[in-house]
Design an enzyme around this catalytic site. Structure first.
Site, PDB file in Angstrom:
ATOM      1  N   GLY A 147    -111.453 -74.462  22.370  1.00  0.00           N
ATOM      2  CA  GLY A 147    -111.043 -74.257  20.991  1.00  0.00           C
ATOM      3  C   GLY A 147    -111.433 -72.876  20.510  1.00  0.00           C
ATOM      4  CB  CYS A 148    -110.045 -70.802  17.808  1.00  0.00           C
ATOM      5  SG  CYS A 148    -109.840 -72.089  16.556  1.00  0.00           S
TER       6      CYS A 148
END
Lengths: 344, 344, 344, 344
Positions: A147-148
């Site tokens: 994920g970011c």
């Protein structure tokens, strides 16, 4: 040329993948799919790509069939059947969604309210934060692309945690994300007049990236790490800045901490340790695969403050996915990722 | 009608003061000054005010002479002589700069590298965060108007610290400010293309508002409080959001904490405690004198997270200065401050 | 106190009306309605208004019943029945939608694809661009509040057309509007990441404001005026800038043209003619009821260029509606409209 | 590898050139210069480039000496001596400034208040709008790289003027430019809080690009063309949108006009003619070398409206300069220019 397919190509991460893969010298895009826009051309939905890609959006089975490497960017809960089909034909599967990120099904159950229906696929899957798990990624066939937020945070803390420099119960992370992080779906909160000139926290201490962050930090630290994580929605298109606060253990001076980062990242092309006195800024990494890290100290309280900036759509999604493909398939790791940040 | 004067009327805080005072029913603006634009009309520098004010910018002596209440918005180190002249003619002096905020000269010396030349003025001065020091402000003649960050933070933490609910060495404050906070002066970092679509921390654990914040928090807590404070520059015009992290002492539940805020702020017009599940957002206070506070809890770590939002130019500067004038002179406290936030 | 009601109070124009009416000394808001949010509090939908209004959203009949003046801000085709009910109880009706703007039903039919079901109401209705039709507005009971683009354009051209100074077939209008002009409804084009850092024209030579613009320009000129009108969507929240191009007839010099504007607007509080060499800018009128007009000349081609700036939500909608109410009911015309533009 | 040098590398166009040239497979950057930052590293001034370029900023003579092709991005009046030195050593000189754009010295004298000191250099120079003057650019050694506005406008009008389809005295151009177009120098008007949420025209009918625009349009049309040109400053970083209005001569129908554009641009990689019903938008060309053109018609007035969008820093400056280098030196024309627009 490797044939690549994109499932969910009209979401923001999917569209960014298409844009970046079109510049990859070892890859050609073989097929793209979209549930909402099936039958239309990708370049009709994304006119920025007109002239560069002429493919019509199809369905996910057609993508799997046509591709040696399949990227999927879908809401959680939809990736297992695709991973299975890829496994059957021995295509590399890179999931930009959340389904192959958590090793412990209990975490997935708690935070996503779903179960693993194909546990054996999860056993083969690799959580692929390139700079930390590079060796495991080589040759992997099912890749959970990070994920970011977790990417910005794990790269920010890696050298400190690896060295055992932190009081691990002291970690607080205040992250700020551009609006593309919320995706292409329409909501009142991302309607221009209500998002522009605004900032607020959201999902305070309740964001689904929390278990993913803790999984990585715990793995690095070799002990269970529990954090406080608060994301904010920022009125910019791209970028995540994570400001990370933690208490240093005795003996970890400013100089020693900097040395840890230099050692950890000296050979990493995509992680840039900023000089003393500089501050990580999302503008300096925009549209690139870089992660910029700056180090700061509060001698009055014994805390270290790490600022970590990435482009959420590139290093936080499509760029890292390509970097993972490069590692998994044995290409040069930065192949197709040479785009330099446009600071303005 | 009270005659008001503004020294430094072409800076952002000064111009905002002019804009707001023009709508105050008990006040007329008698004189305005500016070193850079002396001799020009204020409305030539600020064409938004054309038709509403016809005054020519003069010098500071002329402002003091013409006024019953003098507002000064100047770089630090320049306010003492003005305060002295105001004292001589018994005019109310409200300083929007930093010179009358710190009670301990040692703090001023350390953070501003200057000394108090007129110590007796500082003995008379009141640090005037309205909701916390209202009683001391009544009848005061020298007022140190609080800084923007300190206002958002002190109002965010006041009920918790007053109740002794926090482990006071655990407080970490991550603030985000709009660009007007950096003032009207030109810098590369506030040049549109380098500020737009960007975010970074600055003056990490080194911002001059730190001693002011600690002075107030310590005073409320009744013990020395040392914090970590990290400001960020945000690509919006107005607003400060402070996200405040602290560890709760045993026994302070979610319900108990909420009750503390309700008790503290139930009669405060300008502090709005948001309902459970809502998040403070700068857009909801824009162009108003409100401070919005939302409460959040991280049960996994025992931390409370407070989000506090103000308009840095209003409650964080000109609005609070007017509120202070109202209190000091015995007007209705919200007089001239009825403007409602424009959410879009 | 006059009782005012707002139908469609959760749309942007309705919410702005509520915000402004809360500061009007002669009016109290008696009732507000919303189809989408009926039963909720207005301040739950618009938390910026918390503490200032406690009304629950009801239905339109309840609003008409409770009010002496009814404002409606609805999609076209819905206003006639409300106007009828208002007429029956002799309440003043001010329509912020399009249904009472066009005198010629043929125009309405062509551009809106609907018919007038209550023609006698339209005979009584007044198209109420305050500065141009003030005398007709006095005592009117059905008021068609002008559109945002038409307001900026008619005020920009009024003195020239009235004096017969223009070749009327030469008028080209290039308008730029902030995103609130597109309303609160969600669309892909107003989703933050697709609207931010973008600009494009839309509805080129096909916008529904075209017949309204031509109706007014023709009426002023005393001859049929046909224009080219091209609106653009601008990545700002508020404001319309209309840049208007036209060829001057022989003999109309720069000086003469300026004199026409000075004569037309010298007593108009809300129209500000900028000095020679200045340029109308939406920031100088933001959140106010002003219209700023600047005049420019291209001697090489004989054209005059007029730049006209308003806040689309205030002078272009809610503010002008209140100004119309003031005129119709005999209040001071600027009553409740004293807010000054916040330039930053 | 060709050795390229950049004079004025710390201005926005120079920095963009560096960023793009670093991705050009046939070129290496040999030297960079800056008057303001001489002695510093380019990557210290532009930290986005850290890790990609390690050069220290030097002076212009050193750049000329080290380079086979010299790009200069300087204020007007400074390019002749550089061009002369390049000519002496037979280096290709590409001027991104204004000094080699105007063929008629009288125009230069009138609009720039300077004279040509080296007229023989101007005789050799080529005004290099690639798609229009490609043949003349091949083999040229002094290249006047077009201005940003002129590029967007000439590409927007080329097919119409070449076909004689327009009444040439009817052309009105309303352009909107991002703030990078104003350069890196600090001004009050480009200070973030005064530029954000604002729009106004500037230099109305008086911008220095006017003679350059008219030179090209006249050359295409084969007759003297005089236009009205009004630029606007837009609160975005990058991009120019030109909305162009003109009256069609009898017989030029919608279909015929579209056919002219299709014929003119069918083989042009960097000009994209949008389908009927679509609108050119700066976001679709951001960070790329594309020019997007959309066609619109106002049958009620007989006008054609052309919308033309470019990235002012790429096709409007650095990108076109590289395209010109490619043409002049015989590289593939799109070499190093493959970056695709990032729509968000």
């Amino acid at each position: 040329m490797i044939k690549a397919g994109i499932i969910g190509a009209t979401g923001y991460a999917g569209a960014e993948l298409a844009r970046l893969l079109l510049g990859h010298p070892e890859v050609e895009i073989a097929a793209v799919s979209s549930v909402s826009y099936e039958g239309q051309k990708l370049s009709d939905v994304y006119p920025n790509l007109a002239g560069a890609i002429d493919l019509t959006l199809t369905d996910m089975d057609a993508v799997v069939e046509a591709s040696d490497v399949v990227f999927a960017s879908l809401p959680h809960g939809l990736s297992e059947p695709i991973a299975k089909k890829c496994a059957e034909k021995d295509a590399l599967f890179i999931d930009l969604g959340a389904d192959f990120r958590l090793y412990d099904e209990a975490d997935y159950r708690e935070w996503y309210k779903l179960e693993y229906k194909e546990p054996e696929l999860h056993e083969k899957a690799v959580y692929a934060l390139c700079e930390i798990y590079r060796e495991k990624i080589k040759g992997a066939r099912i890749i959970g692309n990070p994920g970011c937020y977790p990417t910005s945070i794990a790269l920010g803390l890696y050298p400190l945690l690896k060295a055992g420099a932190l009081k691990t119960d002291s970690i607080i992370i205040d992250s700020k994300s551009g609006v593309t992080g919320a995706g292409r779906g329409l909501t009142q909160g991302t309607h221009y007049p209500e998002c522009n000139e605004a900032i607020s926290p959201y999902k305070v201490a309740a964001h689904r990236h929390t278990p993913e962050i803790e999984q990585t930090l715990s793995d690095i630290a070799g002990e269970k790490v529990t954090i406080t994580f608060v994301p904010h929605l920022l009125p910019v298109n791209r970028g995540i800045l994570s400001t990370i606060y933690a208490s240093l253990k005795e003996g970890f001076t400013k100089e020693k901490v900097r040395a840890l980062y230099e050692a950890a990242y000296k050979d990493e092309k995509f992680v840039r340790l900023l000089p003393d006195g500089k501050f990580a800024d999302i503008k300096n990494v925009r549209c690139s695969n870089y992660c910029d890290v700056s180090l700061h100290f509060d001698p009055r309280t014994g805390r270290v403050i790490v600022a970590s900036a990435i482009d959420n759509m590139v290093k936080g999604a499509a760029g890292q996915a390509i970097q993972n493909m490069n590692i998994a398939l044995g290409f040069k790791e930065d192949c197709g990722l040479g785009m330099l940040p446009n600071i303005f």
